[in-house]
Motif scaffolding. Structure first.
Motif, PDB file in Angstrom:
ATOM      1  N   GLN A 201       9.861 124.163 -22.166  1.00 22.13           N
ATOM      2  CA  GLN A 201      11.058 124.548 -21.163  1.00 22.13           C
ATOM      3  C   GLN A 201      12.363 125.004 -22.302  1.00 22.13           C
ATOM      4  O   GLN A 201      12.632 124.368 -23.167  1.00 22.13           O
TER       5      GLN A 201
ATOM      6  N   VAL B 197      10.295 127.595 -17.667  1.00 22.13           N
ATOM      7  CA  VAL B 197       9.298 126.599 -17.709  1.00 22.13           C
ATOM      8  C   VAL B 197       7.968 127.494 -18.027  1.00 22.13           C
ATOM      9  O   VAL B 197       7.444 128.063 -17.188  1.00 22.13           O
TER      10      VAL B 197
ATOM     11  N   MET C   4      11.688 116.026 -18.376  1.00 24.42           N
ATOM     12  CA  MET C   4      10.516 116.772 -18.284  1.00 24.42           C
ATOM     13  C   MET C   4       9.283 115.908 -17.352  1.00 24.42           C
ATOM     14  O   MET C   4       9.572 114.682 -17.279  1.00 24.42           O
TER      15      MET C   4
ATOM     16  N   SER D 135      11.122 120.500 -15.022  1.00 23.89           N
ATOM     17  CA  SER D 135      12.077 120.016 -15.834  1.00 23.89           C
ATOM     18  C   SER D 135      13.338 120.032 -14.835  1.00 23.89           C
ATOM     19  O   SER D 135      13.468 120.728 -13.893  1.00 23.89           O
TER      20      SER D 135
END
Lengths: 113, 114
Positions: free
Chosen positions: B25, B4, B32, B93
């Motif tokens: 990501q 990420v 997310m 995420s």
């Protein structure tokens, strides 16, 4: 509504001391519990998690946590801390009904060499 | 490879300006998030977003808005910045479907509003 409480906001220990950080939650149903660590200047990363099975969970770097359902607790432990364990520690919860975690306010751990 | 990522890492700006923070990501996750971490390290969720729904924390001012061009990106736009917006903003995420899946966090963006 679910909530997570971390009563120890600041903990200061010397190297080799034992550590226990408290985490209590409020939710009546099935829960998943997490401990995240945030080293100085870094992002949060997962230490360990519990979602089913053995209530004693072992994580990275020698950490472990025990889920005690009757006490609504998920305390984090380490038998002997190191200076490098200095960090913020966050307890978090998700439940069967929601994948969005609820975080506790965090505990700042300082380990003196 | 970074799982990420966020840009910029630091953002210093004047009150009243509009700014954006980008997040990407590469984990293939379907959801997310944006979090705000204040000076006391308190972590507050601002948004949760997947391709089906946007969940907004009702305490977040409408000056903040997430924009998702695709599943791998969730950008944060902030209009009319205020002093109180100074904080570290984390993108994260996760893969939903199971509530025991953990979150993966980005490195954070330290926003300072002067």
């Amino acid at each position: 509504a679910q909530s997570v409480s971390q009563h120890n906001h600041h903990v200061i220990l010397s190297e080799a001391a034992s550590l226990e950080l408290g985490c209590n939650y409020s939710y009546g149903g099935t829960v998943n519990l997490f401990w995240y660590v945030q080293y100085p200047g870094q992002h949060l990363q997962l230490l360990l998690k519990y979602f089913s099975g053995d209530p004693l969970v072992k994580g990275i770097k020698g950490f472990e946590a025990e889920f005690i359902k009757s006490k609504f607790s998920f305390n984090l432990r380490k038998p002997s801390v190191q200076w490098s364990d200095t960090a913020e520690y966050f307890c978090a919860l998700t439940s069967g009904g929601s994948y969005i975690p609820t975080f506790g306010r965090g505990t700042s751990l300082i380990v003196h060499p | 490879d970074t799982a990420v990522s966020q840009t910029p890492k630091y953002l210093v700006t004047q009150m009243g300006n509009d700014k954006s923070i980008k997040c990407e990501q590469n984990l293939g996750h379907d959801t997310m998030y944006w979090y705000k971490q204040d000076s006391k390290k308190f972590l507050k969720i601002m948004f949760s977003y997947n391709n089906k729904e946007l969940i907004i924390n009702e305490t977040v001012p409408n000056r903040f808005s997430p924009k998702s061009p695709d599943k791998a990106h969730l950008n944060l736009h902030i209009n009319s910045l205020e002093l109180g917006d100074s904080a570290v903003y984390f993108c994260a995420s996760s893969q939903t479907g199971n509530s025991y899946n953990e979150q993966f966090f980005g490195p954070g963006t330290r926003l300072t509003v002067l």
